[in-house]
Design a protein around this motif. Structure first.
Motif, mmCIF file in Angstrom:
data_model
loop_
_atom_site.group_PDB
_atom_site.id
_atom_site.type_symbol
_atom_site.label_atom_id
_atom_site.label_comp_id
_atom_site.label_asym_id
_atom_site.label_seq_id
_atom_site.Cartn_x
_atom_site.Cartn_y
_atom_site.Cartn_z
ATOM 1 N N TRP A 269 45.778 43.949 61.426
ATOM 2 C CA TRP A 269 47.018 43.385 60.851
ATOM 3 C C TRP A 269 48.106 44.448 60.823
ATOM 4 O O TRP A 269 49.275 44.168 61.103
ATOM 5 C CB TRP A 269 46.792 42.870 59.428
ATOM 6 C CG TRP A 269 45.995 41.599 59.298
ATOM 7 C CD1 TRP A 269 44.877 41.424 58.543
ATOM 8 C CD2 TRP A 269 46.253 40.330 59.909
ATOM 9 N NE1 TRP A 269 44.416 40.138 58.657
ATOM 10 C CE2 TRP A 269 45.252 39.435 59.492
ATOM 11 C CE3 TRP A 269 47.246 39.860 60.790
ATOM 12 C CZ2 TRP A 269 45.194 38.107 59.909
ATOM 13 C CZ3 TRP A 269 47.193 38.531 61.200
ATOM 14 C CH2 TRP A 269 46.186 37.684 60.770
ATOM 15 N N SER A 273 51.546 44.147 62.977
ATOM 16 C CA SER A 273 52.791 44.029 62.208
ATOM 17 C C SER A 273 53.688 45.249 62.393
ATOM 18 O O SER A 273 54.804 45.269 61.878
ATOM 19 C CB SER A 273 52.496 43.896 60.710
ATOM 20 O OG SER A 273 51.522 42.941 60.486
ATOM 21 N N THR A 278 50.309 49.753 54.875
ATOM 22 C CA THR A 278 49.751 48.435 54.557
ATOM 23 C C THR A 278 49.005 48.544 53.237
ATOM 24 O O THR A 278 48.354 49.559 52.982
ATOM 25 C CB THR A 278 48.757 48.031 55.670
ATOM 26 O OG1 THR A 278 49.495 47.886 56.879
ATOM 27 C CG2 THR A 278 48.034 46.740 55.350
ATOM 28 N N ILE A 394 53.376 45.994 54.952
ATOM 29 C CA ILE A 394 52.846 44.640 54.758
ATOM 30 C C ILE A 394 51.796 44.650 53.664
ATOM 31 O O ILE A 394 51.176 45.684 53.371
ATOM 32 C CB ILE A 394 52.235 44.021 56.043
ATOM 33 C CG1 ILE A 394 51.198 44.964 56.667
ATOM 34 C CG2 ILE A 394 53.281 43.605 57.028
ATOM 35 C CD1 ILE A 394 50.309 44.258 57.669
#
Ligand code: UTP
Length: 480
Positions: A269, A273, A278, A394
């Motif tokens: 992820w 992204s 994160t 994120i």
């Protein structure tokens, strides 16, 4: 204590500066017992004083936390934008994230950072917290639980994952001796980079004077997990990672035995992204749960401590009854190497937080005082304060039962006890077994070693449907 006496012990030159430097900051009391000390003790004390930045300590005591005050920020807190795979709220299919993470792992682009420099005061264990025997059946230590998972992931993807392990002066020697005595739990020596974080003094809350732990020693405490950034860079860790081709760091704390070390989907992820930082979040159980709150303030992600979030704001709910500020911080992150390089060049990237704590100290008569109430101010940097500095961040939601069971409190005291973490580990592994069709009692105590299976995919290949699992059961490769 005269200037001449200081000079006699330490040699002329820098020693004159010692006393005058202390006088400049109103800290001359640190030489109060000088005449009673041996030459070695005098040297040790002088070295400790030299290592402390009294300018910063004075400034922090004068200014307090200023702009970092979470209570002011909390008024403007919004829920963070997040990827919530369990709710189907994802920008890409999950499989795509997993594949991206797996590719990075296979290519040797992933490193892991584990912070283990804390004092573990609440747990009250007389060794570094990582040495706590936590495995519900095996009694594997926290260090072993996390390193077993790391080496299993490295084997699964046919790769090397360097571990950057942070200790502090208080935990360093014992940790290194322990890991070496256990052959680093299978981690090759060249894949382990241990580095020591810095310290900050504890200061008397009433007078602003640095407290003394002994006649020849200051009260020093590690400078918070945020000390990782400067210490990793100063120890050559960032350079080492760059030379090895590491691009992403999985980061976790030693006190979470469920930390999904180097989880491919989480790393995937981050990569997809393009995030510099994160954060793995879990839904808070209730508004006042003792977790940092991940929130968006003026469009930037931040973490507001539970103590700084007023209950009336924490309790706000959505129409469906769910908590508006739902995102609890697991202290599990993925960082890019490039981000660390950029922010480690800015020494003030992380502010200091001031905390009132109990700190035993030696008083003017040389007597050791153990305070009943918080008497000291301690200074710590927190790694999550990097969030506003990241250009792209994120938040990913994980299931708490799968990724977060912190060991904070002493057995029998509080919510985050070792027995609660053991129960969480056992419950997770029981669920895996049930999912794979095994027969296991609802109260069975079970533990699965990552060499046996990292997840249900691997477990399904190892046990047949209908297999009966006794209690207690420890499923590991050697026991087969
Ligand atoms: P905590 O803030 O929960 O502190 O650390 P702690 O030392 O474990 O426990 P208390 O507060 O004294 O009871 C969370 C994680 O951050 C690490 C700890 O080792 C733990 O893994 N940490 C904390 C550091 O590495 N350095 C620090 O200065 C503080």
């Amino acid at each position: 204590m005269s200037l001449q006496q200081v000079d006699a012990a330490l040699g002329l030159g820098g020693q004159q500066q010692l006393l005058s430097r202390l006088a400049r900051y109103g800290q001359e009391h640190l030489l109060r017992f000088w005449d009673d000390l041996s030459k070695t003790q005098q040297r040790r004390l002088a070295d400790q004083i030299d290592a402390v930045d009294l300018e910063i300590v004075g400034r922090l005591m004068r200014e307090g936390e200023g702009a970092a005050n979470g209570k002011l920020l909390a008024e403007r807190a919004e829920p963070p934008p997040a990827i919530r795979p369990a709710k189907g709220e994802t920008p890409y299919p999950r499989e795509q994230a997993r594949t991206a993470g797996e590719a990075a792992l296979r290519a040797g682009k992933v490193g892991m950072i584990l912070v283990a420099g804390g004092q573990g005061t609440r747990l009250g264990f007389d060794a570094p917290k990582g040495m706590y025997p936590l495995g519900p059946v095996s009694r594997r230590t926290l260090f072993q639980i996390l390193l077993d998972r790391l080496t299993a992931i490295a084997r699964r993807y046919g790769t090397r994952i360097p571990l950057y392990l942070m200790t502090s002066p208080a935990t360093h020697d014992t940790t290194v001796t322990f890991l070496e005595a256990n052959d680093r739990f299978g981690l090759p020596p060249e894949d382990l980079h241990v580095f020591r974080q810095g310290v900050m003094p504890a200061v008397c809350a009433a007078t602003g004077r640095v407290l003394m732990a002994d006649r020849d020693a200051l009260c020093l405490a590690p400078d918070g997990h945020g000390g990782m950034l400067g210490a990793l860079s100063a120890s050559g860790g960032l350079q080492d990672a760059a030379l090895r081709g590491v691009e992403q760091f999985f980061y976790c704390q030693v006190d979470n035995p469920l930390a999904p070390c180097c989880d491919p989907e989480l790393i995937g992820w981050s990569i997809l992204s393009g995030a510099e930082m994160t954060t793995l979040a879990v839904s808070k159980r209730d508004p006042v749960e003792r977790m940092g709150n991940i929130v968006a303030i003026d469009g930037k992600l931040r973490i507001v401590e539970y103590s700084e979030l007023p209950p009336e704001i924490a309790s706000r709910r959505n129409d469906d009854g769910s908590l508006r500020l739902w995102a609890g911080n697991t202290a599990i992150h993925v960082f890019t190497l490039d981000f660390f390089r950029r922010v480690s060049a800015a020494p003030d990237a992380l502010p200091y937080h001031l905390a009132r704590k109990k700190s035993p100290y030696v008083d003017a008569s040389g007597q050791l005082i153990t305070p009943a109430a918080p008497n000291a101010v301690k200074f710590e940097r927190f790694i999550f304060d990097l969030l506003p500095a990241a250009e792209r961040t994120i938040v990913i939601e994980g299931a708490k039962a799968e990724v977060f069971a912190p060991v904070k409190d002493a057995p029998g005291r509080g919510a985050d006890t070792p027995e609660a973490a053991q129960a969480a580990m056992s419950a997770l592994h029981r669920r895996w077994l049930v999912e794979c069709g095994a027969a296991v009692a609802a109260d069975a105590v079970v533990e699965i070693h990552p060499d046996f299976a990292i997840d249900t995919r691997e477990l399904a290949a190892r046990i047949h449907r209908g297999a009966e699992v006794a209690s207690p059961a420890y499923l590991c490769v050697t026991a087969q």
